[in-house]
Design a protein around this motif. Structure first.
Motif, PDB file in Angstrom:
ATOM      1  N   TYR A   1      66.364 -62.689 -17.366  1.00 27.05           N
ATOM      2  CA  TYR A   1      67.109 -62.147 -16.085  1.00 27.05           C
ATOM      3  C   TYR A   1      66.187 -60.308 -16.168  1.00 27.05           C
ATOM      4  CZ  TYR A   1      68.979 -58.863 -19.895  1.00 27.05           C
ATOM      5  OH  TYR A   1      69.528 -58.254 -21.081  1.00 27.05           O
ATOM      6  N   ASP A   2      66.583 -60.423 -14.429  1.00 28.50           N
ATOM      7  CA  ASP A   2      66.148 -58.518 -14.131  1.00 28.50           C
ATOM      8  C   ASP A   2      67.501 -57.856 -14.500  1.00 28.50           C
ATOM      9  OD1 ASP A   2      63.758 -59.610 -12.740  1.00 28.50           O
ATOM     10  OD2 ASP A   2      64.425 -60.824 -11.329  1.00 28.50           O
ATOM     11  N   GLU A   3      67.639 -57.177 -14.952  1.00 28.28           N
ATOM     12  CA  GLU A   3      67.819 -55.817 -15.133  1.00 28.28           C
ATOM     13  C   GLU A   3      69.061 -55.365 -13.179  1.00 28.28           C
ATOM     14  OE1 GLU A   3      70.968 -54.443 -16.457  1.00 28.28           O
ATOM     15  OE2 GLU A   3      70.027 -54.531 -18.593  1.00 28.28           O
ATOM     16  N   ARG A   4      69.948 -54.905 -13.623  1.00 22.91           N
ATOM     17  CA  ARG A   4      71.037 -54.268 -12.494  1.00 22.91           C
ATOM     18  C   ARG A   4      69.864 -53.324 -12.067  1.00 22.91           C
ATOM     19  NH1 ARG A   4      76.386 -52.030 -13.446  1.00 22.91           N
ATOM     20  NH2 ARG A   4      77.250 -54.373 -15.187  1.00 22.91           N
ATOM     21  N   GLY A   5      70.178 -53.238 -10.779  1.00 21.32           N
ATOM     22  CA  GLY A   5      69.496 -52.307  -9.822  1.00 21.32           C
ATOM     23  C   GLY A   5      67.799 -52.938 -10.065  1.00 21.32           C
ATOM     24  N   ASN A   6      67.527 -53.993 -10.415  1.00 18.01           N
ATOM     25  CA  ASN A   6      66.091 -54.262 -10.390  1.00 18.01           C
ATOM     26  C   ASN A   6      65.679 -55.441 -10.513  1.00 18.01           C
ATOM     27  OD1 ASN A   6      63.216 -53.801 -12.410  1.00 18.01           O
ATOM     28  ND2 ASN A   6      64.056 -55.432 -12.917  1.00 18.01           N
ATOM     29  N   GLY A   7      64.630 -56.205  -9.662  1.00 13.58           N
ATOM     30  CA  GLY A   7      64.000 -57.463  -9.276  1.00 13.58           C
ATOM     31  C   GLY A   7      64.988 -58.245  -8.461  1.00 13.58           C
ATOM     32  N   LEU A   8      66.155 -59.488  -8.552  1.00 12.14           N
ATOM     33  CA  LEU A   8      66.222 -59.706  -7.884  1.00 12.14           C
ATOM     34  C   LEU A   8      68.152 -59.625  -8.045  1.00 12.14           C
ATOM     35  CD1 LEU A   8      64.223 -63.353  -7.924  1.00 12.14           C
ATOM     36  CD2 LEU A   8      65.196 -61.817  -6.109  1.00 12.14           C
ATOM     37  N   SER A   9      68.565 -59.026  -9.440  1.00 12.70           N
ATOM     38  CA  SER A   9      69.940 -58.570  -9.382  1.00 12.70           C
ATOM     39  C   SER A   9      69.760 -57.754  -7.966  1.00 12.70           C
ATOM     40  CB  SER A   9      70.044 -58.427 -10.785  1.00 12.70           C
ATOM     41  OG  SER A   9      69.547 -59.177 -11.601  1.00 12.70           O
ATOM     42  N   ASP A  10      71.438 -57.271  -8.326  1.00  7.77           N
ATOM     43  CA  ASP A  10      71.763 -56.578  -7.469  1.00  7.77           C
ATOM     44  C   ASP A  10      71.441 -55.450  -6.937  1.00  7.77           C
ATOM     45  OD1 ASP A  10      73.584 -58.364  -6.045  1.00  7.77           O
ATOM     46  OD2 ASP A  10      75.482 -57.379  -6.569  1.00  7.77           O
ATOM     47  N   TRP A  11      70.720 -54.449  -6.089  1.00  3.17           N
ATOM     48  CA  TRP A  11      69.889 -53.098  -6.493  1.00  3.17           C
ATOM     49  C   TRP A  11      71.623 -52.005  -5.860  1.00  3.17           C
ATOM     50  CZ3 TRP A  11      64.890 -52.728  -4.332  1.00  3.17           C
ATOM     51  CH2 TRP A  11      64.297 -53.439  -4.923  1.00  3.17           C
ATOM     52  N   ASN A  12      71.773 -52.191  -5.260  1.00  5.79           N
ATOM     53  CA  ASN A  12      73.115 -51.228  -4.868  1.00  5.79           C
ATOM     54  C   ASN A  12      73.947 -51.179  -6.247  1.00  5.79           C
ATOM     55  OD1 ASN A  12      74.161 -49.573  -3.343  1.00  5.79           O
ATOM     56  ND2 ASN A  12      75.274 -51.003  -2.001  1.00  5.79           N
ATOM     57  N   VAL A  13      73.833 -50.610  -7.336  1.00  4.63           N
ATOM     58  CA  VAL A  13      75.283 -50.540  -7.603  1.00  4.63           C
ATOM     59  C   VAL A  13      75.872 -49.648  -7.845  1.00  4.63           C
ATOM     60  CG1 VAL A  13      74.178 -52.897  -9.101  1.00  4.63           C
ATOM     61  CG2 VAL A  13      72.922 -50.295 -10.014  1.00  4.63           C
ATOM     62  N   ALA A  14      77.166 -49.818  -8.909  1.00  3.30           N
ATOM     63  CA  ALA A  14      77.736 -47.844  -9.019  1.00  3.30           C
ATOM     64  C   ALA A  14      77.611 -47.859 -10.404  1.00  3.30           C
ATOM     65  CB  ALA A  14      78.856 -48.057  -8.353  1.00  3.30           C
ATOM     66  N   ASP A  15      77.147 -48.115 -11.264  1.00  2.90           N
ATOM     67  CA  ASP A  15      76.286 -48.165 -13.042  1.00  2.90           C
ATOM     68  C   ASP A  15      75.840 -48.967 -13.054  1.00  2.90           C
ATOM     69  OD1 ASP A  15      76.949 -47.250 -15.399  1.00  2.90           O
ATOM     70  OD2 ASP A  15      78.447 -48.267 -15.861  1.00  2.90           O
ATOM     71  N   ILE A  16      74.499 -47.577 -13.862  1.00  3.75           N
ATOM     72  CA  ILE A  16      73.748 -47.847 -14.708  1.00  3.75           C
ATOM     73  C   ILE A  16      73.733 -47.115 -15.665  1.00  3.75           C
ATOM     74  CG2 ILE A  16      71.302 -47.852 -14.509  1.00  3.75           C
ATOM     75  CD1 ILE A  16      71.540 -48.648 -11.980  1.00  3.75           C
ATOM     76  N   SER A  17      73.703 -47.591 -16.540  1.00  2.00           N
ATOM     77  CA  SER A  17      73.859 -46.883 -18.395  1.00  2.00           C
ATOM     78  C   SER A  17      73.550 -48.263 -19.327  1.00  2.00           C
ATOM     79  CB  SER A  17      75.765 -46.835 -18.225  1.00  2.00           C
ATOM     80  OG  SER A  17      76.409 -47.826 -17.949  1.00  2.00           O
ATOM     81  N   PHE A  18      74.245 -47.446 -20.743  1.00  2.00           N
ATOM     82  CA  PHE A  18      72.915 -48.070 -21.290  1.00  2.00           C
ATOM     83  C   PHE A  18      74.064 -49.564 -21.722  1.00  2.00           C
ATOM     84  CE2 PHE A  18      72.746 -48.856 -25.823  1.00  2.00           C
ATOM     85  CZ  PHE A  18      71.790 -49.482 -26.290  1.00  2.00           C
ATOM     86  N   ASP A  19      75.402 -49.297 -21.755  1.00  2.18           N
ATOM     87  CA  ASP A  19      76.077 -49.572 -22.240  1.00  2.18           C
ATOM     88  C   ASP A  19      76.559 -51.176 -21.226  1.00  2.18           C
ATOM     89  OD1 ASP A  19      78.931 -50.508 -23.942  1.00  2.18           O
ATOM     90  OD2 ASP A  19      79.610 -50.083 -22.163  1.00  2.18           O
ATOM     91  N   THR A  20      76.116 -50.823 -19.789  1.00  2.00           N
ATOM     92  CA  THR A  20      75.847 -51.761 -18.446  1.00  2.00           C
ATOM     93  C   THR A  20      74.868 -52.640 -19.137  1.00  2.00           C
ATOM     94  OG1 THR A  20      74.530 -50.615 -17.624  1.00  2.00           O
ATOM     95  CG2 THR A  20      76.967 -51.079 -16.992  1.00  2.00           C
ATOM     96  N   PHE A  21      74.240 -52.198 -19.716  1.00  2.00           N
ATOM     97  CA  PHE A  21      72.328 -53.163 -20.300  1.00  2.00           C
ATOM     98  C   PHE A  21      72.776 -53.047 -20.808  1.00  2.00           C
ATOM     99  CE2 PHE A  21      69.268 -49.213 -19.502  1.00  2.00           C
ATOM    100  CZ  PHE A  21      69.905 -49.148 -17.981  1.00  2.00           C
TER     101      PHE A  21
END
Length: 535
Positions: free
Chosen positions: A317-337
């Motif tokens: 899968y593509d991480e949030r903020g990366n690849g085909l997943s949503d790029w415009n995201v409020a939270d990029i953090s280890f917990d969301t990973f």
């Protein structure tokens, strides 16, 4: 309402068998064909690159084209699916002529009449008149699609030449077409010569033998006119048929098999995930610089992923903020990973799986395994670390890493020698110029400069050290002995702290393995052996 899109010959759209007028814009027609054939999501910015030479408002041009396509394919069912970041044409209930013909061609028990019909139907130019000479990316894609069509037709011609149900004169017709379609295919040349000899036309065969000998010699292709007892050779599967993933499987073919889907994270961020291959599942935790499509053409990931997909259902899968997943995201953090990994596992409905974590994906995998020990059968960590560089870092390391973050913000995706030097010297010190050039373009396609800096900042703060003794599943730690990014002692510490973990050191300097390195084969052998021993 039934919708049909014909892409053999000139592009045509039908609703309930009635022709529909197409937009006058060739780019818009090309975009419709591209979306129909690929039938997978594309980022809007990538579509702008493929179809527009950076006009004043490429996104506006894309919106205009989509507005012209929408009434062609939508009715009560919304087939053109477009959000702020991605565009996809759902072709599930759309009849596409080439797709139907390929489905028929996959049948190994076709009659001669049906094979003949297929050979005639496939003898058309794909998207005739839709060339965009000034759009290099689109033209490259179209050329590859036309080459794939030629391969499919060649496989049909081969079957016609080899059948005993046709007369020699009929076989000669198809043998000539096969040789003309694939002039550098030794089997096509040999088949034509053999049919001529079986018909008693030795003079023609001798003349062509001399021509073929010169042709293949000049092209550096091994061929001998003496090897034609069985002029068709062993039966080969069609290029379009389903067969195991191999190192020779084209990126295009893997993309055709891979089904990209989306699930929502706990905060409604859309995550793109996909799987390919069959067998016991391996889930790869996302790590920085992944893309569900472009990974398959990557000198770093592709050879390794292809091998893993040979014997397993390989889920990525593509991480949030990366690849085909949503790029415009409020939270990029280890917990969301970690919670994103949970969301993907839930969406794929796999009960138990081997979990592969690479680089910072190792820490994500460690956290997930402690949270869900009943889900993880094996834990495999490569180039991993339990604590980011801000924990106990030396002054020199802090300066170096912060310099990388500064250069990332300024030089992401650009031909910036200073940035590339720092990056390559730690991630891929032995990469060739071509591999570095590929990486320059790949990084631009995978995420934005802003998100790249956000990722690097999160990675620096990772800390799962306290979780290591809590792992209770078989664990394999693999690390490059010359890794300059994450020193091998970090990997050894992981293996020493995780109960009963095994350690394998690779003779490589790369934090990211290049598929051509001998260490890549050792990496794969270690994983296969580990999975086999801990069944």
């Amino acid at each position: 309402m039934s919708i049909t899109i014909n892409i053999l010959g000139e592009l045509a759209v039908f609703k309930n068998d009635t022709p529909v007028g197409l937009p006058a814009s060739k780019r818009t027609r090309a975009l419709l064909a591209f979306l129909a054939i690929t039938s997978r999501p594309h980022r809007r910015d990538r579509l702008c690159e493929v179809f527009w030479e950076i006009p004043d408002d490429p996104r506006g041009a894309l919106r205009w084209s989509l507005s012209k396509i929408r009434p062609l394919v939508n009715d009560d069912t919304e087939r053109l699916i477009a959000d702020r970041e991605r565009v996809r044409l759902d072709t599930t209930d759309i009849n596409i002529d080439l797709r139907q013909l390929i489905s028929i061609a996959n049948n190994r028990d076709l009659s001669v009449e049906k094979l003949t019909e297929l050979a005639e139907s496939l003898n058309s130019t794909l998207l005739d008149g839709i060339d965009l000479p000034n759009q290099e990316l689109f033209q490259q894609w179209l050329t590859a699609e036309r080459a794939a069509l030629s391969q499919t037709r060649a496989s049909i011609l081969r079957r016609l030449v080899s059948t005993s149900e046709l007369s020699f004169s009929e076989r000669l017709k198809w043998a000539r077409e096969w040789e003309q379609l694939e002039p550098f295919n030794p089997k096509a040349a040999t088949s034509l010569l053999t049919v001529l000899e079986l018909m008693g036309r030795s003079t023609d065969a001798l003349r062509l033998t001399q021509e073929f000998t010169t042709r293949f010699r000049n092209a550096g292709i091994a061929w001998s006119p003496d090897k034609r007892k069985d002029y068709t050779g062993p039966e080969e599967p069609d290029p379009c048929s389903s067969r195991p993933i191999t190192n020779k499987t084209s990126c295009r073919e893997i993309l055709a098999r891979q089904r990209i889907q989306f699930c929502k994270a706990h905060d409604n961020v859309r995550l793109a995930y996909a799987s390919v291959g069959e067998g016991k599942p391996i889930v790869k935790a996302a790590n920085w610089l992944n893309h569900l499509e472009y990974d398959w053409d990557a000198p770093i990931w592709s050879p390794l992923f292809r091998e893993l997909a040979k014997d397993h259902r390989f889920i990525r899968y593509d991480e949030r903020g990366n690849g085909l997943s949503d790029w415009n995201v409020a939270d990029i953090s280890f917990d969301t990973f970690v919670t994103d990994l949970e969301s993907v596992v839930q969406a794929t409905q796999v009960d138990k799986f081997a979990l592969l974590g690479i680089s910072q994906g190792a820490a994500v995998s460690i956290d997930y395994t402690v949270r869900h020990p009943h889900k993880v059968s094996h834990l495999i960590l490569f180039g991993g670390y339990a604590a980011g560089w801000r924990h106990n870092a030396s002054a020199h390391t802090i300066l170096e890493r912060e310099a990388v973050m500064t250069l990332t913000a300024a030089g992401w995706g650009q031909d910036n020698p200073a940035y590339r030097h720092i990056f390559s010297s730690t991630f891929m010190p032995d990469a060739t110029l071509d591999e570095l050039n590929w990486f320059d373009n790949f990084q631009r396609l995978t995420t934005s400069p802003k998100n790249a800096v956000r990722f690097l900042d999160v990675f620096s703060q990772i800390n799962v050290v306290d979780l290591l003794p809590k792992i209770r599943v078989p664990t394999l730690v693999i690390h490059s002995l010359g890794d300059n990014r994450i020193p091998v002692d970090v990997g050894r510490d992981l293996a020493a702290t995780i109960p009963n973990a095994e350690f394998v050191g690779l003779e490589s300097n790369g934090h990211l393995l290049l598929g051509r390195e001998p260490a890549s084969a050792v990496f794969l052998d270690a994983i296969r052996d580990f999975l086999k021993r801990h069944q």
